[in-house]
Design a protein around this motif. Sequence first.
Motif, PDB file in Angstrom:
ATOM      1  N   UNK A  81       0.818  -1.204   0.000  1.00  0.00           N
ATOM      2  CA  UNK A  81       0.000   0.000   0.000  1.00  0.00           C
ATOM      3  C   UNK A  81       0.856   1.259   0.000  1.00  0.00           C
ATOM      4  N   UNK A  82       1.958   1.238   0.763  1.00  0.00           N
ATOM      5  CA  UNK A  82       2.834   2.406   0.811  1.00  0.00           C
ATOM      6  C   UNK A  82       3.449   2.669  -0.550  1.00  0.00           C
ATOM      7  N   UNK A  83       3.832   1.607  -1.247  1.00  0.00           N
ATOM      8  CA  UNK A  83       4.422   1.760  -2.579  1.00  0.00           C
ATOM      9  C   UNK A  83       3.406   2.338  -3.558  1.00  0.00           C
ATOM     10  N   UNK A  84       2.180   1.887  -3.466  1.00  0.00           N
ATOM     11  CA  UNK A  84       1.132   2.418  -4.341  1.00  0.00           C
ATOM     12  C   UNK A  84       0.888   3.895  -4.058  1.00  0.00           C
ATOM     13  N   UNK A  85       0.951   4.271  -2.778  1.00  0.00           N
ATOM     14  CA  UNK A  85       0.769   5.673  -2.401  1.00  0.00           C
ATOM     15  C   UNK A  85       1.888   6.533  -2.974  1.00  0.00           C
ATOM     16  N   UNK A  86       3.127   6.013  -2.934  1.00  0.00           N
ATOM     17  CA  UNK A  86       4.263   6.757  -3.488  1.00  0.00           C
ATOM     18  C   UNK A  86       4.095   6.967  -4.987  1.00  0.00           C
ATOM     19  N   UNK A  87       3.664   5.926  -5.687  1.00  0.00           N
ATOM     20  CA  UNK A  87       3.460   6.038  -7.125  1.00  0.00           C
ATOM     21  C   UNK A  87       2.329   7.011  -7.447  1.00  0.00           C
ATOM     22  N   UNK A  88       1.242   6.930  -6.695  1.00  0.00           N
ATOM     23  CA  UNK A  88       0.119   7.842  -6.929  1.00  0.00           C
ATOM     24  C   UNK A  88       0.536   9.285  -6.704  1.00  0.00           C
ATOM     25  N   UNK A  89       1.302   9.529  -5.633  1.00  0.00           N
ATOM     26  CA  UNK A  89       1.749  10.888  -5.332  1.00  0.00           C
ATOM     27  C   UNK A  89       2.676  11.409  -6.421  1.00  0.00           C
ATOM     28  N   UNK A  90       3.591  10.566  -6.902  1.00  0.00           N
ATOM     29  CA  UNK A  90       4.506  10.983  -7.962  1.00  0.00           C
ATOM     30  C   UNK A  90       3.741  11.306  -9.244  1.00  0.00           C
ATOM     31  N   UNK A  91       2.713  10.508  -9.544  1.00  0.00           N
ATOM     32  CA  UNK A  91       1.893  10.747 -10.735  1.00  0.00           C
ATOM     33  C   UNK A  91       1.131  12.059 -10.617  1.00  0.00           C
ATOM     34  N   UNK A 111      10.686  18.053  -8.956  1.00  0.00           N
ATOM     35  CA  UNK A 111      10.654  16.591  -8.919  1.00  0.00           C
ATOM     36  C   UNK A 111      10.269  16.097  -7.523  1.00  0.00           C
ATOM     37  N   UNK A 112       9.543  14.975  -7.423  1.00  0.00           N
ATOM     38  CA  UNK A 112       9.096  14.480  -6.114  1.00  0.00           C
ATOM     39  C   UNK A 112      10.260  14.108  -5.201  1.00  0.00           C
ATOM     40  N   UNK A 113      10.178  14.577  -3.966  1.00  0.00           N
ATOM     41  CA  UNK A 113      11.127  14.210  -2.908  1.00  0.00           C
ATOM     42  C   UNK A 113      10.311  13.596  -1.781  1.00  0.00           C
ATOM     43  N   UNK A 114      10.525  12.306  -1.512  1.00  0.00           N
ATOM     44  CA  UNK A 114       9.766  11.588  -0.483  1.00  0.00           C
ATOM     45  C   UNK A 114      10.687  11.324   0.700  1.00  0.00           C
ATOM     46  N   UNK A 115      10.356  11.876   1.858  1.00  0.00           N
ATOM     47  CA  UNK A 115      11.125  11.584   3.063  1.00  0.00           C
ATOM     48  C   UNK A 115      10.371  10.518   3.858  1.00  0.00           C
ATOM     49  N   UNK A 116      11.074   9.446   4.170  1.00  0.00           N
ATOM     50  CA  UNK A 116      10.477   8.295   4.844  1.00  0.00           C
ATOM     51  C   UNK A 116      10.850   8.307   6.320  1.00  0.00           C
ATOM     52  N   UNK A 117       9.855   8.310   7.191  1.00  0.00           N
ATOM     53  CA  UNK A 117      10.045   8.329   8.641  1.00  0.00           C
ATOM     54  C   UNK A 117      11.048   9.399   9.088  1.00  0.00           C
ATOM     55  N   UNK A 118      10.774  10.662   8.749  1.00  0.00           N
ATOM     56  CA  UNK A 118      11.708  11.716   9.138  1.00  0.00           C
ATOM     57  C   UNK A 118      11.570  12.093  10.608  1.00  0.00           C
ATOM     58  N   UNK A 119      12.624  12.675  11.166  1.00  0.00           N
ATOM     59  CA  UNK A 119      12.597  13.282  12.494  1.00  0.00           C
ATOM     60  C   UNK A 119      13.370  14.591  12.383  1.00  0.00           C
ATOM     61  N   UNK A 120      12.672  15.643  11.981  1.00  0.00           N
ATOM     62  CA  UNK A 120      13.309  16.922  11.700  1.00  0.00           C
ATOM     63  C   UNK A 120      13.210  17.901  12.860  1.00  0.00           C
ATOM     64  N   UNK A 121      12.871  17.390  14.043  1.00  0.00           N
ATOM     65  CA  UNK A 121      12.814  18.252  15.218  1.00  0.00           C
ATOM     66  C   UNK A 121      14.223  18.583  15.696  1.00  0.00           C
ATOM     67  N   UNK A 122      14.364  19.737  16.351  1.00  0.00           N
ATOM     68  CA  UNK A 122      15.662  20.125  16.903  1.00  0.00           C
ATOM     69  C   UNK A 122      16.048  19.183  18.031  1.00  0.00           C
ATOM     70  N   UNK A 123      17.335  18.919  18.142  1.00  0.00           N
ATOM     71  CA  UNK A 123      17.865  18.069  19.203  1.00  0.00           C
ATOM     72  C   UNK A 123      18.788  18.883  20.121  1.00  0.00           C
TER      73      UNK A 123
END
Length: 270
Positions: A1-11, A167-179
Amino acid sequence: MASNAALEAATLCSKKQFPNRMKMTVMFPEMNPQMDSYRIGTLLELSRSMAIKLAEQNLRVRVCVQGSMGVGIFTGVPKQLNGVHTLLQRMDWQSGPGEENEGMVGDFVNFGFVGKEHVVNFNRGEGDTPDTQQDDVFIIICPQNMVGLESSIIKALSEMVDAAGDRPVIILNPDLTDKTSSEGQQSVRGRQQRLDFANSFETIYQFQNIYVSGTSYFPILGSVVKLGPLEPWVAHQRRDLVNDGGEVYLPMYSSETQPESEVLMATFEK
């Protein structure tokens, strides 16, 4: 399902119907680095599945992992990503001669690190030199800041996103909070800009378990799911079946926007 979502978003992105900054969060126990059940293989298998799904549609995909950050002796990579770049290339992509995905790796699937220098654009070759084909989609695995380092992944990531253009940039499980950093630079200078950049990514897929509290990972109360870029957010409540017959997840709440934790808890208590 995740792969299908990535393809749909890119399309959708190619049709200018969805922004190119995309986020995917898949956080069940095997994908949660805070839990003992965390398995790096599951993360890599998901990344491979997404890359192959996109490549099958003749899209050139670059799978990226952040490199070492810091200055001098104070450098390193997040523990969660240690060795991931090497493991990605050693996985069985079924890309060898006579295999299902023959020739895919090196042509339609390539690897890199996070940074503008890892964005490949089209370049016409001269003489016998073949053309350099541009990357069509970028998958960035778990970009994150590190505790104790003054440097942030945000700068390298934002430069890479800018270099990618539309172009599509997909970030997978990001953690962009300050540390926490030794001089507090991740919490002071440019904080609002970092927050704005992190919030600029639109969720295209999410599966995340809900727990009693942020510090306790059991019992699992349910999950929040978004199955595609245009799908609604749906909260499911976990319930046990009688006579130890297992468990079932029942849809309890749906919304066009990501539900707040207070709303979910109130829904589950009804």
